[in-house]
Design a protein around this motif. Structure first.
Motif, PDB file in Angstrom:
ATOM      1  N   LYS A  81       0.725  -1.334  -0.127  1.00 18.66           N
ATOM      2  CA  LYS A  81      -0.125  -0.013   0.051  1.00 18.66           C
ATOM      3  C   LYS A  81       0.817   1.204   0.037  1.00 18.66           C
ATOM      4  CE  LYS A  81      -4.115  -1.939   1.958  1.00 18.66           C
ATOM      5  NZ  LYS A  81      -5.191  -1.840   3.093  1.00 18.66           N
ATOM      6  N   THR A  82       2.060   1.120   0.596  1.00 21.60           N
ATOM      7  CA  THR A  82       2.962   2.364   0.628  1.00 21.60           C
ATOM      8  C   THR A  82       3.484   2.641  -0.659  1.00 21.60           C
ATOM      9  OG1 THR A  82       3.842   1.832   2.834  1.00 21.60           O
ATOM     10  CG2 THR A  82       5.099   3.386   1.694  1.00 21.60           C
ATOM     11  N   TRP A  83       3.742   1.702  -1.482  1.00 19.61           N
ATOM     12  CA  TRP A  83       4.474   1.616  -2.646  1.00 19.61           C
ATOM     13  C   TRP A  83       3.558   2.464  -3.537  1.00 19.61           C
ATOM     14  CZ3 TRP A  83       3.209   0.125  -7.872  1.00 19.61           C
ATOM     15  CH2 TRP A  83       4.312   0.423  -8.614  1.00 19.61           C
ATOM     16  N   VAL A  84       2.040   1.827  -3.559  1.00 17.35           N
ATOM     17  CA  VAL A  84       0.967   2.266  -4.583  1.00 17.35           C
ATOM     18  C   VAL A  84       0.798   3.438  -4.283  1.00 17.35           C
ATOM     19  CG1 VAL A  84      -1.314   2.144  -5.087  1.00 17.35           C
ATOM     20  CG2 VAL A  84      -0.027  -0.064  -4.969  1.00 17.35           C
ATOM     21  N   TYR A  85       0.843   4.009  -2.926  1.00 14.49           N
ATOM     22  CA  TYR A  85       0.435   5.316  -2.674  1.00 14.49           C
ATOM     23  C   TYR A  85       1.425   6.478  -3.145  1.00 14.49           C
ATOM     24  CZ  TYR A  85       0.168   9.720   0.399  1.00 14.49           C
ATOM     25  OH  TYR A  85      -0.030  11.013   0.743  1.00 14.49           O
ATOM     26  N   TYR A  90       4.469   9.977  -7.534  1.00 13.39           N
ATOM     27  CA  TYR A  90       5.322  10.155  -8.405  1.00 13.39           C
ATOM     28  C   TYR A  90       4.909   9.727  -9.947  1.00 13.39           C
ATOM     29  CZ  TYR A  90       8.063  10.994  -4.188  1.00 13.39           C
ATOM     30  OH  TYR A  90       8.698  11.500  -2.787  1.00 13.39           O
ATOM     31  N   LYS A  91       3.791   9.463 -10.282  1.00 10.29           N
ATOM     32  CA  LYS A  91       3.425   9.295 -11.622  1.00 10.29           C
ATOM     33  C   LYS A  91       4.126   7.936 -11.980  1.00 10.29           C
ATOM     34  CE  LYS A  91       1.222  13.206 -11.648  1.00 10.29           C
ATOM     35  NZ  LYS A  91       0.284  13.445 -10.621  1.00 10.29           N
ATOM     36  N   ALA A 101      -2.815  -6.387  -3.350  1.00  6.67           N
ATOM     37  CA  ALA A 101      -1.592  -6.668  -2.958  1.00  6.67           C
ATOM     38  C   ALA A 101      -0.819  -7.695  -4.084  1.00  6.67           C
ATOM     39  CB  ALA A 101      -1.854  -7.338  -1.449  1.00  6.67           C
ATOM     40  N   LYS A 102      -1.611  -8.706  -4.546  1.00 10.43           N
ATOM     41  CA  LYS A 102      -1.026  -9.569  -5.253  1.00 10.43           C
ATOM     42  C   LYS A 102      -0.651  -8.871  -6.702  1.00 10.43           C
ATOM     43  CE  LYS A 102      -1.975 -14.151  -7.148  1.00 10.43           C
ATOM     44  NZ  LYS A 102      -2.719 -15.131  -7.081  1.00 10.43           N
ATOM     45  N   GLU A 103      -1.299  -8.151  -7.292  1.00 10.64           N
ATOM     46  CA  GLU A 103      -0.700  -7.232  -8.291  1.00 10.64           C
ATOM     47  C   GLU A 103       0.287  -6.481  -8.148  1.00 10.64           C
ATOM     48  OE1 GLU A 103      -5.513  -6.868 -10.458  1.00 10.64           O
ATOM     49  OE2 GLU A 103      -4.859  -5.474  -9.382  1.00 10.64           O
ATOM     50  N   THR A 104       0.412  -5.749  -7.088  1.00 14.18           N
ATOM     51  CA  THR A 104       1.496  -5.060  -6.791  1.00 14.18           C
ATOM     52  C   THR A 104       2.805  -5.702  -6.650  1.00 14.18           C
ATOM     53  OG1 THR A 104      -0.213  -3.667  -5.640  1.00 14.18           O
ATOM     54  CG2 THR A 104       2.161  -3.225  -5.167  1.00 14.18           C
ATOM     55  N   ASN A 105       2.692  -7.143  -6.191  1.00 20.49           N
ATOM     56  CA  ASN A 105       3.924  -7.824  -5.897  1.00 20.49           C
ATOM     57  C   ASN A 105       4.911  -7.667  -7.047  1.00 20.49           C
ATOM     58  OD1 ASN A 105       3.034  -8.375  -3.361  1.00 20.49           O
ATOM     59  ND2 ASN A 105       2.359 -10.524  -3.773  1.00 20.49           N
ATOM     60  N   TRP A 106       4.490  -7.803  -8.344  1.00 20.21           N
ATOM     61  CA  TRP A 106       5.287  -7.884  -9.489  1.00 20.21           C
ATOM     62  C   TRP A 106       6.141  -6.471  -9.582  1.00 20.21           C
ATOM     63  CZ3 TRP A 106       5.957  -4.649 -13.807  1.00 20.21           C
ATOM     64  CH2 TRP A 106       6.761  -5.145 -14.659  1.00 20.21           C
ATOM     65  N   TYR A 107       5.336  -5.333  -9.044  1.00 20.00           N
ATOM     66  CA  TYR A 107       6.123  -4.165  -9.277  1.00 20.00           C
ATOM     67  C   TYR A 107       7.362  -4.025  -8.031  1.00 20.00           C
ATOM     68  CZ  TYR A 107       2.371  -2.241 -12.213  1.00 20.00           C
ATOM     69  OH  TYR A 107       1.690  -2.165 -13.264  1.00 20.00           O
ATOM     70  N   LEU A 108       6.980  -4.753  -6.854  1.00 18.51           N
ATOM     71  CA  LEU A 108       7.747  -4.501  -5.724  1.00 18.51           C
ATOM     72  C   LEU A 108       8.849  -5.366  -5.866  1.00 18.51           C
ATOM     73  CD1 LEU A 108       5.216  -4.994  -2.966  1.00 18.51           C
ATOM     74  CD2 LEU A 108       6.350  -2.652  -3.715  1.00 18.51           C
ATOM     75  N   HIS A 109       8.917  -6.323  -6.724  1.00 16.97           N
ATOM     76  CA  HIS A 109      10.051  -7.362  -6.760  1.00 16.97           C
ATOM     77  C   HIS A 109      10.860  -6.934  -8.182  1.00 16.97           C
ATOM     78  CE1 HIS A 109       9.416 -10.121  -3.832  1.00 16.97           C
ATOM     79  NE2 HIS A 109       8.084 -10.302  -4.023  1.00 16.97           N
ATOM     80  N   SER A 115      12.551   0.895  -7.528  1.00 11.88           N
ATOM     81  CA  SER A 115      13.559   2.164  -7.397  1.00 11.88           C
ATOM     82  C   SER A 115      13.018   3.463  -7.850  1.00 11.88           C
ATOM     83  CB  SER A 115      14.750   1.655  -8.024  1.00 11.88           C
ATOM     84  OG  SER A 115      15.564   0.610  -7.610  1.00 11.88           O
ATOM     85  N   ALA A 116      12.372   3.550  -9.025  1.00 12.93           N
ATOM     86  CA  ALA A 116      11.616   4.792  -9.254  1.00 12.93           C
ATOM     87  C   ALA A 116      10.856   5.341  -8.111  1.00 12.93           C
ATOM     88  CB  ALA A 116      10.689   4.661 -10.463  1.00 12.93           C
ATOM     89  N   VAL A 117       9.967   4.690  -7.366  1.00  4.46           N
ATOM     90  CA  VAL A 117       9.345   5.412  -6.212  1.00  4.46           C
ATOM     91  C   VAL A 117      10.334   5.688  -5.062  1.00  4.46           C
ATOM     92  CG1 VAL A 117       7.685   4.970  -4.557  1.00  4.46           C
ATOM     93  CG2 VAL A 117       7.223   4.278  -6.941  1.00  4.46           C
ATOM     94  N   ALA A 118      11.389   4.881  -4.768  1.00  6.32           N
ATOM     95  CA  ALA A 118      12.229   5.043  -3.599  1.00  6.32           C
ATOM     96  C   ALA A 118      13.146   6.135  -3.911  1.00  6.32           C
ATOM     97  CB  ALA A 118      12.978   3.610  -3.570  1.00  6.32           C
TER      98      ALA A 118
END
Length: 145
Positions: A81-85, A90-91, A101-109, A115-118
């Motif tokens: 949820k933090t990453w999605v927010y 940051y567009k 959560a399951k769909e977001t996992n691909w982006y998190l890994h 890194s774009a968000v971080a």
């Protein structure tokens, strides 16, 4: 042309002001370069501190503290949820995109998406709140140098 004592005093004052201005601009420039280097080094240090730069890292211990029991994931150890927010801020993803959560996992890994968000968070000074332990360790190492 002969200078009066008053004119000489003014010229000396102007020269001193010029020297002080040049010195202060130099100090500001060095400070900006140091801050930029510190941010660059911090963005390299956090993933190492959080996951040893492992894109597939999963921290199930974090899941114990969350209602949905979802772990932190990826090299940056984001909670989904933090990453999605922040990804919306940051567009990185469209604001109207709804992810589970399951769909977001691909982006998190995936190192590019996480890194774009971080990097945006580090640039905006949010890193010290989000990755508190790692930023504290990083700055304490800098202080010892």
């Amino acid at each position: 042309m002969a200078y009066t004592p008053t004119m000489r005093a003014h010229l000396i004052s102007l020269r001193i002001l010029k020297i002080l201005l040049i010195q202060s601009l130099f100090i500001v420039g060095v400070s900006i370069l140091w801050a930029e280097n510190a941010h660059a080094d911090l963005t390299a240090y956090i993933p190492y501190c959080e996951s040893r730069e492992n894109d597939q890292a999963i921290n199930w211990k974090d899941a114990e503290y969350r209602k949905d029991k979802e772990p932190s994931r990826g090299r940056w150890q984001f909670y989904w949820k933090t990453w999605v927010y922040y990804a919306k801020i940051y567009k990185v993803i469209p604001e109207d995109l709804e992810l589970t959560a399951k769909e977001t996992n691909w982006y998190l890994h995936h190192p590019i998406w996480s890194s774009a968000v971080a990097h945006g968070m580090v640039r905006d000074g949010i890193a010290k709140n989000h990755w508190e332990n790692c930023t504290r360790a990083y700055y304490s190492q800098l202080a010892r140098k």
